[in-house]
Design an enzyme around this catalytic site. Sequence first.
Site, PDB file in Angstrom:
ATOM      1  N   ASP A 119      13.670  27.474  -6.999  1.00 41.01           N
ATOM      2  CA  ASP A 119      13.065  26.241  -7.508  1.00 41.01           C
ATOM      3  C   ASP A 119      12.712  25.294  -6.362  1.00 41.01           C
ATOM      4  OD1 ASP A 119      15.943  26.081  -7.224  1.00 41.01           O
ATOM      5  OD2 ASP A 119      15.896  24.118  -8.192  1.00 41.01           O
TER       6      ASP A 119
ATOM      7  N   GLU B 281      18.815  24.701  -8.128  1.00 41.66           N
ATOM      8  CA  GLU B 281      19.606  24.088  -7.065  1.00 41.66           C
ATOM      9  C   GLU B 281      19.172  22.642  -6.897  1.00 41.66           C
ATOM     10  OE1 GLU B 281      20.965  22.748  -3.158  1.00 41.66           O
ATOM     11  OE2 GLU B 281      18.901  22.908  -3.810  1.00 41.66           O
TER      12      GLU B 281
HETATM   13 ZN   LIG Z   1      17.098  23.884  -0.785  1.00 49.20          ZN
END
Ligand SMILES: [Zn+2]
Length: 375
Positions: A68, A133
């Site tokens: 992501d 994340e």
């Molecule tokens: Zn990162």
Amino acid sequence: MFCPVIELTQQLIRRPSLSPDDAGCQAIMIARLQALGFTVEPMNFGDTLNFWAWRGEGETLAFAGHTDVVPTGDVSRWINPPFEPTIRDGVLYGRGAADMKGSLAAMIVAAERFIAHHPNHKGRLAFLITSDEEASATHGTVKVVETLMARNERLDYCLVGEPSSTEIVGDVVKNGRRGSMTANLTIHGVQGHVAYPHLADNPVHRALPALNELVATEWDQGNEFFPPTSMQIANVQAGTGSNNVIPGELLVQFNFRFSTELTDAMIKQQVQALLERHQLRYSLDWQVSGQPFLTASGKLVNAVVKAVEHYNEIKPQLLTTGGTSDGRFIARMGAQVVELGPVNATIHKINESVKAADLQLLSRMYQRIMEQLIA
Ligand SMILES: [Zn+2]
């Protein structure tokens, strides 16, 4: 000239994987790993795609990372559209180029080269990849780690591809991270008219000496690997907006970045004791977003240092600075955890970029680390 690392990085950048949307990035990685003989186990939780993949058995080296990316910001301010990767003067531009699609591509290509040379490697090579994340990090690595721990999976070494470097690739390696925790404090008073203060109880006035002491406190002095623990007030709110009303409550939010000299419990106790001493009426809740972790030395640190020295002729600095990373979850498995990735100067910015040559070097470094630990 065709370069497999750059080619794969560009393929990944073309998929607009705004956190926690993976947008097809993991499917590309999985196809490449399956072609190498990896067993791939998808571990999807909620809106988040994750996978765990492994090849071989025994002592385990895992590469960890996220597909992501953060939002682009004002697209008109990008020189090229953020999801259309472009190379100018040897620099690759695009959202995720440095954080961290370049690292993911470097890992995959490193694994391909490593396995071509060592089809029967002695240890186990693994990948732990998430699509969450950058945002909440609730259904990502933390959940995968819990699942792996529940079935006693072995993880000895973990290399996280977060962009750790400052000026050239490998000049900084992260061998730990500070802990992070937030306090939400409400000081209770009694609302009233400013002209009749004896009928009210001003929580701002009451809180100021305590806040002053909080700000002046030296929490620790840090240690060889960590800077001193720091506390910062992030938000303060009180008042109705009217100039003739004493507020009934004061809200203060403050955050600690703490070293391995302290635990969250020690900090909580110290803050509570301070508030008690000032005889405040308060409510307090805590959010611990990460415990500190440290891989002071060992085989992984050695392998990383040697790989960087081999390709860049510099000795990397071992630091624990910066925000939190998914390393905080992986360290719970008892693994040695080190972060090595590209230069972080442009991450999360408009026109995020990375030197193409750095990604090729990074891939060579990753391959050399595999060779030292599990060949
Ligand atoms: Zn990162």
